[in-house]
Enzyme design. Structure first.
Site, PDB file in Angstrom:
ATOM      1  CB  SER A 233      -0.896   0.006   1.246  1.00 49.09           C
ATOM      2  OG  SER A 233      -1.866  -1.018   1.145  1.00 49.09           O
TER       3      SER A 233
ATOM      4  CD  GLU B 292      -4.296  -3.812 -11.154  1.00 43.06           C
ATOM      5  OE1 GLU B 292      -4.684  -2.732 -11.587  1.00 43.06           O
ATOM      6  OE2 GLU B 292      -4.206  -4.840 -11.838  1.00 43.06           O
TER       7      GLU B 292
HETATM    8  N1  COS Z   1      -2.092  10.065 -11.224  1.00 43.95           N
HETATM    9  C1  COS Z   1      -0.989  10.794 -11.446  1.00 43.95           C
HETATM   10  N2  COS Z   1      -0.202  11.309 -10.450  1.00 43.95           N
HETATM   11  C2  COS Z   1      -0.578  11.054  -9.192  1.00 43.95           C
HETATM   12  C3  COS Z   1      -1.728  10.287  -8.892  1.00 43.95           C
HETATM   13  C4  COS Z   1      -2.501   9.791  -9.969  1.00 43.95           C
HETATM   14  N3  COS Z   1      -3.581   9.056  -9.746  1.00 43.95           N
HETATM   15  N4  COS Z   1      -1.846  10.200  -7.552  1.00 43.95           N
HETATM   16  C5  COS Z   1      -0.821  10.889  -7.023  1.00 43.95           C
HETATM   17  N5  COS Z   1      -0.054  11.380  -8.028  1.00 43.95           N
HETATM   18  C6  COS Z   1       1.130  12.218  -7.872  1.00 43.95           C
HETATM   19  C7  COS Z   1       0.812  13.433  -7.001  1.00 43.95           C
HETATM   20  O1  COS Z   1       0.321  14.495  -7.792  1.00 43.95           O
HETATM   21  C8  COS Z   1       2.160  13.729  -6.385  1.00 43.95           C
HETATM   22  O2  COS Z   1       2.976  14.423  -7.309  1.00 43.95           O
HETATM   23  P1  COS Z   1       3.340  15.998  -7.093  1.00 43.95           P
HETATM   24  O3  COS Z   1       3.980  16.085  -5.734  1.00 43.95           O
HETATM   25  O4  COS Z   1       4.257  16.284  -8.228  1.00 43.95           O
HETATM   26  O5  COS Z   1       2.024  16.701  -7.157  1.00 43.95           O
HETATM   27  C9  COS Z   1       2.783  12.370  -6.207  1.00 43.95           C
HETATM   28  O6  COS Z   1       2.132  11.512  -7.135  1.00 43.95           O
HETATM   29  C10 COS Z   1       2.636  11.833  -4.806  1.00 43.95           C
HETATM   30  O7  COS Z   1       1.257  11.800  -4.480  1.00 43.95           O
HETATM   31  P2  COS Z   1       0.743  11.598  -3.012  1.00 43.95           P
HETATM   32  O8  COS Z   1       1.453  12.587  -2.127  1.00 43.95           O
HETATM   33  O9  COS Z   1      -0.740  11.606  -3.043  1.00 43.95           O
HETATM   34  O10 COS Z   1       1.308  10.170  -2.633  1.00 43.95           O
HETATM   35  P3  COS Z   1       0.997   9.271  -1.444  1.00 43.95           P
HETATM   36  O11 COS Z   1       2.223   8.542  -1.056  1.00 43.95           O
HETATM   37  O12 COS Z   1       0.272  10.034  -0.367  1.00 43.95           O
HETATM   38  O13 COS Z   1      -0.009   8.237  -2.149  1.00 43.95           O
HETATM   39  C11 COS Z   1      -1.679   6.548  -2.197  1.00 43.95           C
HETATM   40  C12 COS Z   1      -0.939   7.651  -1.445  1.00 43.95           C
HETATM   41  C13 COS Z   1      -2.396   5.783  -1.133  1.00 43.95           C
HETATM   42  C14 COS Z   1      -2.681   7.141  -3.151  1.00 43.95           C
HETATM   43  C15 COS Z   1      -0.698   5.647  -3.002  1.00 43.95           C
HETATM   44  O14 COS Z   1       0.421   5.302  -2.221  1.00 43.95           O
HETATM   45  C16 COS Z   1      -1.359   4.387  -3.494  1.00 43.95           C
HETATM   46  O15 COS Z   1      -2.185   4.388  -4.417  1.00 43.95           O
HETATM   47  N6  COS Z   1      -0.995   3.256  -2.890  1.00 43.95           N
HETATM   48  C17 COS Z   1      -1.507   1.965  -3.294  1.00 43.95           C
HETATM   49  C18 COS Z   1      -0.571   1.315  -4.199  1.00 43.95           C
HETATM   50  C19 COS Z   1      -1.180   0.096  -4.778  1.00 43.95           C
HETATM   51  O16 COS Z   1      -2.270   0.118  -5.321  1.00 43.95           O
HETATM   52  N7  COS Z   1      -0.428  -0.993  -4.688  1.00 43.95           N
HETATM   53  C20 COS Z   1      -0.858  -2.239  -5.237  1.00 43.95           C
HETATM   54  C21 COS Z   1      -0.137  -2.489  -6.485  1.00 43.95           C
HETATM   55  S1  COS Z   1      -0.715  -3.927  -7.244  1.00 43.95           S
HETATM   56  S2  COS Z   1       0.057  -3.752  -9.012  1.00 43.95           S
END
Ligand code: COS
Length: 378
Positions: A130, A361
């Site tokens: 995650s 995912e």
């Molecule tokens: N599309 C494009 N860019 C994105 C995005 C998206 N959907 N979501 C975040 N970003 C970008 C942000 O804009 C930020 O960039 P900037 O600082 O340049 O603006 C950067 O990525 C970091 O974003 P954020 O600070 O939101 O990151 P976090 O670490 O807080 O992310 C979540 C949190 C929970 C959303 C993320 O870690 C996540 O989705 N985790 C789950 C991963 C997953 O699904 N794993 C299973 C894989 S199975 S193949």
């Protein structure tokens, strides 16, 4: 939901393939942990492996909604074949299609889209699931190569894939800005597939480790710009969540179909099962929630096809379809009674396969974070 004729005609074609070729193999694939090589070949012949990719890159030149329908229909009879299709198309093909250079598209995308090569996506690590920004695998630039070290875990199609997109950081302390995306080919020295997972469900799909030991990746295999790996995979996951929603929907529909057939042809206390109001209640809940899941999945796909934002809707689709799907699979077993926990009916397999939809995912908890952030702001 009624879609335009072209979509319904496509659905019929895939449904026929699923019924005649996938369904007869489904239970065996599950029982023997067998990867469906034969079905992969057939799906390639039917141009199902890169439905939304333009023909010039080896795809079918259709759209994301068509792709969601394909995953739904295959998943309706076999979760393992469905997850292969979803992982290949969304995680193997997609990042190269959106972020690849023209050379990378010619070299990697075309064979993947045609199904000549199998694709995969290496993001998750033993300590970075995650927390995707917690990647520990390192990629250090040395002359014209990147020296990669680390281990990826829980990678769908990992050991059978020929072309894998993966993430690595130049320094784990940097967090997400340190992460870049790369492409590695099977057979690259220093790269190997590690242990294979023995899973609850989706047993016909391969889930394995990927191990990098002083593996030299040519600089031409950097995908997107250095430091933009997090963005590449966040976009990849946004799209992938539509397909996992579609697969969760398909598995739920399979459990529902089996339940309806069972209810129509069985009796209890000397009365047809369908006359039981308890059974009617379960059938009504399942049918309604599956239809609601379908609307959410198709909506996310349509938004993407129109080039509109769809991050929130894809997360909603995956979250809702997998939650409703688990409930439907559980109810399906209750409806089948003791038959439901045997291999005589497919519903116990659907329950085991569906559980993975709540986790892969991005877990349901992650989807809720994504949805809430879109509504409330970060
Ligand atoms: N599309 C494009 N860019 C994105 C995005 C998206 N959907 N979501 C975040 N970003 C970008 C942000 O804009 C930020 O960039 P900037 O600082 O340049 O603006 C950067 O990525 C970091 O974003 P954020 O600070 O939101 O990151 P976090 O670490 O807080 O992310 C979540 C949190 C929970 C959303 C993320 O870690 C996540 O989705 N985790 C789950 C991963 C997953 O699904 N794993 C299973 C894989 S199975 S193949």
């Amino acid at each position: 939901m009624i879609l335009d004729q072209q979509y319904e005609e496509f659905r019929e074609k895939v449904r026929e393939f699923a019924a005649n070729q996938v369904c007869p193999r489904a239970s065996e694939l599950d029982r023997k942990d067998e990867f469906p090589w034969d079905l992969v070949k057939k799906m390639a012949e039917m141009e199902l492996l890169a439905l939304y990719v333009p023909k010039k890159y080896g795809g079918a030149g259709r759209d994301v909604l068509t792709y969601a329908i394909a995953v739904e229909e295959v998943g309706r009879v076999c979760g393992s074949t469905g997850i292969f299709l979803a992982a290949h198309s969304s995680l193997g093909v997609f990042p190269i299609y959106v972020s690849g250079t023209e050379e990378q598209k010619q070299k990697f995308l075309i064979p993947l889209a045609r199904g000549e090569k199998i694709g995969s996506f290496g993001l998750t690590e033993p300590n970075a699931g995650s927390d995707a920004a917690g990647t520990q695998t390192t990629a250090i630039r040395v002359d014209d190569t990147y020296l990669v070290n680390g281990t990826k875990r829980f990678i769908t199609s990992g050991s059978v894939a020929d072309i894998i997109v993966f993430t690595a950081t130049k320094d784990p302390k940097l967090g997400y800005p340190g992460i870049s995306a790369f492409i590695v080919e099977k057979g690259t020295p220093g790269f190997s597939a590690g242990k294979q997972e023995d899973k609850l469900g989706l047993r016909g799909s391969i889930t394995s480790e990927l191990v990098f030991e002083d593996c030299k990746i040519p600089k031409e295999n950097l995908l997107g710009k250095e430091g933009e790996g997090f963005k590449v995979f966040m976009e990849t996951l946004d799209s992938g969540r539509i397909s996992i929603g579609a697969l969760a929907l398909g598995i739920a529909q399979g459990a529902f179909d089996s339940s309806v057939t069972f209810v129509r042809s069985n009796t209890t206390h000397g009365r047809p099962l369908r006359k039981s109001q308890l059974i009617q209640s379960m059938i009504a809940e399942m049918g309604t929630e599956i239809e609601a899941a379908r609307l959410l999945v198709y909506q996310a796909a349509m938004l993407k096809d129109k080039g509109l934002p769809f991050t929130k809707e894809a997360a909603m689709a995956k979250y809702y379809a997998s939650t409703a799907g688990m409930k439907a699979a559980d109810m399906a077993i209750s409806i089948h009674g003791l038959y439901g926990i045997t291999k005589e009916y497919p519903v116990e397999r659907f329950l085991r396969d569906e559980k993975l939809m709540e986790i892969g995912e991005g877990t349901s908890e992650i989807q809720k974070i994504v949805i809430a952030r879109k509504i409330l702001g970060k």
